[in-house]
Design a protein around this motif. Sequence first.
Motif, PDB file in Angstrom:
ATOM      1  N   GLY A   1      10.098  84.792  33.790  1.00 22.68           N
ATOM      2  CA  GLY A   1      10.926  83.623  33.559  1.00 22.68           C
ATOM      3  C   GLY A   1      11.105  83.331  32.083  1.00 22.68           C
ATOM      4  N   ALA A   2      10.195  83.858  31.269  1.00 21.88           N
ATOM      5  CA  ALA A   2      10.261  83.650  29.824  1.00 21.88           C
ATOM      6  C   ALA A   2       9.681  84.874  29.128  1.00 21.88           C
ATOM      7  CB  ALA A   2       9.491  82.399  29.431  1.00 21.88           C
ATOM      8  N   LEU A   3      10.169  85.113  27.928  1.00 18.58           N
ATOM      9  CA  LEU A   3       9.797  86.309  27.181  1.00 18.58           C
ATOM     10  C   LEU A   3       9.655  85.959  25.706  1.00 18.58           C
ATOM     11  CD1 LEU A   3       9.511  89.427  27.642  1.00 18.58           C
ATOM     12  CD2 LEU A   3      11.940  89.582  27.138  1.00 18.58           C
ATOM     13  N   PRO A   4       8.495  86.239  25.093  1.00 14.52           N
ATOM     14  CA  PRO A   4       8.361  85.980  23.659  1.00 14.52           C
ATOM     15  C   PRO A   4       9.290  86.888  22.845  1.00 14.52           C
ATOM     16  CG  PRO A   4       6.208  86.289  24.669  1.00 14.52           C
ATOM     17  CD  PRO A   4       7.237  86.702  25.677  1.00 14.52           C
ATOM     18  N   VAL A   5       9.836  86.336  21.776  1.00 15.68           N
ATOM     19  CA  VAL A   5      10.656  87.090  20.840  1.00 15.68           C
ATOM     20  C   VAL A   5       9.799  87.282  19.592  1.00 15.68           C
ATOM     21  CG1 VAL A   5      12.803  87.137  19.506  1.00 15.68           C
ATOM     22  CG2 VAL A   5      12.741  86.014  21.760  1.00 15.68           C
ATOM     23  N   VAL A   6       9.576  88.545  19.196  1.00 23.85           N
ATOM     24  CA  VAL A   6       8.681  88.834  18.078  1.00 23.85           C
ATOM     25  C   VAL A   6       9.389  89.633  16.992  1.00 23.85           C
ATOM     26  CG1 VAL A   6       6.621  88.778  19.540  1.00 23.85           C
ATOM     27  CG2 VAL A   6       7.767  90.947  19.145  1.00 23.85           C
ATOM     28  N   ASP A   7       8.864  89.512  15.769  1.00 21.06           N
ATOM     29  CA  ASP A   7       9.403  90.283  14.652  1.00 21.06           C
ATOM     30  C   ASP A   7       8.680  91.629  14.549  1.00 21.06           C
ATOM     31  OD1 ASP A   7       6.925  89.763  13.452  1.00 21.06           O
ATOM     32  OD2 ASP A   7       7.740  88.301  12.035  1.00 21.06           O
ATOM     33  N   GLU A   8       8.920  92.358  13.470  1.00 23.74           N
ATOM     34  CA  GLU A   8       8.339  93.701  13.292  1.00 23.74           C
ATOM     35  C   GLU A   8       6.820  93.674  13.196  1.00 23.74           C
ATOM     36  OE1 GLU A   8      10.639  92.460  10.950  1.00 23.74           O
ATOM     37  OE2 GLU A   8      12.344  93.236  12.067  1.00 23.74           O
ATOM     38  N   GLN A   9       6.240  92.542  12.799  1.00 24.65           N
ATOM     39  CA  GLN A   9       4.783  92.410  12.695  1.00 24.65           C
ATOM     40  C   GLN A   9       4.170  91.784  13.944  1.00 24.65           C
ATOM     41  OE1 GLN A   9       6.826  91.151   9.998  1.00 24.65           O
ATOM     42  NE2 GLN A   9       6.647  93.196   9.126  1.00 24.65           N
TER      43      GLN A   9
END
Length: 134
Positions: free
Chosen positions: A115-123
């Motif tokens: 239902g939800a998904l974290p959005v992360v950067d290259e680190q």
Amino acid sequence: MTLVQMQSRPASADPAHTPVAEVMDAAGPQVCDDMSVEVALSVMAAARTGRLVVCDLDGRCTGLVTHAELTALRDSSSYTDRVRLRDILGDHQSFTSPVTTMAEAEHAMRICRLGALPVVDEQDSALGVLALSC
């Protein structure tokens, strides 16, 4: 009063090709993966949120937990106060990039039943959370 300038989207713009970064919610509270379930539920109550982004000691996102999951676990017969968030992440170790298109992210979320998904950067630092509306 602050004046907000709105920009209209061109009629040819395809929402499916919109990058996740343009529609994600703020990451919200981020907690360490060694936190207990009871403390995590207290943080959720204080923040008035239904989910927490979970990070390791280095600040890298390791997943996401929801109020419903933590409550179900706490109410189960297998629960002890020694259970930590890192122990229950399981399938929630899925992430997406801010440049992923909405179509790609929605497809992945539906397949994995998230239902939800974290959005992360290259680190692997949490930038936000993408949540399905239905």
